[in-house]
Design an enzyme around this catalytic site. Structure first.
Site, PDB file in Angstrom:
ATOM      1  N   LYS A 103       0.846  -1.189   0.000  1.00 56.82           N
ATOM      2  CA  LYS A 103       0.000   0.000   0.000  1.00 56.82           C
ATOM      3  C   LYS A 103       0.882   1.240   0.000  1.00 56.82           C
ATOM      4  CE  LYS A 103      -0.266  -0.187   4.976  1.00 56.82           C
ATOM      5  NZ  LYS A 103       0.846  -1.130   5.014  1.00 56.82           N
ATOM      6  N   TYR A 186      -2.909   4.906   7.051  1.00 55.20           N
ATOM      7  CA  TYR A 186      -3.230   4.066   8.203  1.00 55.20           C
ATOM      8  C   TYR A 186      -4.447   4.601   8.950  1.00 55.20           C
ATOM      9  CZ  TYR A 186       1.121   1.452   7.711  1.00 55.20           C
ATOM     10  OH  TYR A 186       2.122   0.641   7.234  1.00 55.20           O
TER      11      TYR A 186
END
Length: 370
Positions: A103, A186
């Site tokens: 990611k 996140y």
């Protein structure tokens, strides 16, 4: 290709910090997977890491097609700079090779959609490497919220900061650097997971200051995400502040805080406050990468679509792009993010021993603290 009884064979593509510190050593704990090839343009990395992990087959980026067509691998773990995820995923898919991609999935929604479509057209599995979707502290926090232990969840808040060293790839715009792509993701993913919903409006501001490290990307981003049912998520992420990694979710009857909550190589701590008392729990340091490799290999063997899927990666990138758009325009941005078909499940949690600190070859940790 591997049979049902053979380990899934991987090429790790890109041998920078995260590959060396976490991905390569994780294969020791991934019993259904095998590190079969390395891909890098650094001959010294290929030589030393190949010898360290007993990997005979080593390829340059220019030899990527040869690697894909060699019959030596079933899947790639893409650990390249963000700006390269799209190209190397599409090329792997067209060669019939499954893709586990770090990611953020890509740098914009178009690239994400093209990655999803290439994998669909070629009948290969695509998974985005959200390591915390397999980690106990985060998964059980989601379960506590779902069970209504906090009442109705109303507020999410997070701070994720670090002092990134000058010259680090995170500070380079052309490679897809920036606070939101690297660490803001996140908080975005945690808020979406804990609220089990997608934001409908976002607003953001960025700050640079005079530090020469931040000539190309922002030093700090502050964001507000509006969710359905009148809920708000807020976070600040920074490349120029003391290391912090915390988030909390506050409901009508209680509160949960993880501090740290996102960290890779240390214990995670959770503080649950209800009825005037606070309970502290410690979740010991563990290998957070082997579980996602094991799970993805199982998906390949069983012919099922993994979660976190490309849809999950696309959702986060869409929010990131909207936040940057808001920061540039000074206005809130409305967005419609397609709801992923699945969200992280507690059954995905796996415990694997922590990996030892690795000697890095031509790679640097992002901060002095690592």
């Amino acid at each position: 290709m591997a049979t049902n009884n053979d380990p899934i064979r991987y090429a790790v593509v890109g041998l920078g910090y995260i590959a060396q510190a976490a991905v390569l050593p994780a294969f020791e704990h991934a019993e259904n997977s095998r590190l079969a090839a390395l891909v890098s343009d650094d001959p010294e990395k290929l030589k030393q890491l190949g010898e360290r992990y007993g990997v005979e087959h080593r390829f340059s980026y220019g030899e990527y097609e040869e690697c894909l067509g060699s019959g030596l691998i079933d899947a790639v773990y893409i650990a390249l700079p963000n700006s390269m995820h799209h190209e190397y995923t599409v090329r792997a898919a067209r060669a019939g090779i499954h893709v586990l991609c770090e990611k953020p999935m890509a740098v914009d929604e178009r690239e994400c959609r093209e990655m999803i479509e290439a994998c669909r057209e070629n009948n290969v599995r695509l998974m985005i490497a959200y390591r915390l979707h397999f980690e106990e502290a985060n998964l059980t926090t989601k379960a506590l919220v779902e069970e209504g232990r906090l009442g109705t969840p109303r507020i999410f808040n997070s701070v994720f900061t670090m002092q990134v060293k000058e010259g680090n790839i995170r500070l380079q715009q052309e490679t897809g650097g920036g606070t939101l792509y690297d660490i803001g993701i996140y908080a975005i993913n945690a808020a979406r997971t804990l609220f089990a919903a997608e934001p409908i409006e976002v607003i953001a501001v960025t700050e640079k200051g005079d530090d020469p490290r931040f000539e190309e990307v922002e030093e700090m981003t502050g964001a507000i995400l509006r969710f359905p049912d009148h809920r708000l998520a807020t976070f600040i992420c920074s490349f120029g502040a003391k290391d912090t990694s915390t988030y909390e979710v506050i409901g009508t009857r209680g509160r949960i805080r993880l501090d740290p909550g996102y960290e890779l190589a240390e214990d995670l701590h959770r503080y649950t406050t209800m009825n005037g008392s606070t309970r502290e729990e410690t979740f010991s340091k563990r290998d957070q990468f082997a579980p996602e490799i094991i799970y993805f290999s199982d998906c390949i063997r069983e012919g099922i679509n993994p979660q976190p899927s490309g849809a999950e990666g696309l959702a986060d990138v869409a929010v990131i792009r909207a936040l940057y758009g808001s920061a540039r325009s000074g206005r809130p941005m409305h967005l419609t993010v397609p709801e992923p078909t699945e969200r992280p499940e507690a059954a995905n949690e796996m415990k694997k021993p922590p990996v030892e600190k690795q000697q890095l070859i031509h790679a640097n940790a992002p901060t002095e603290a690592e």
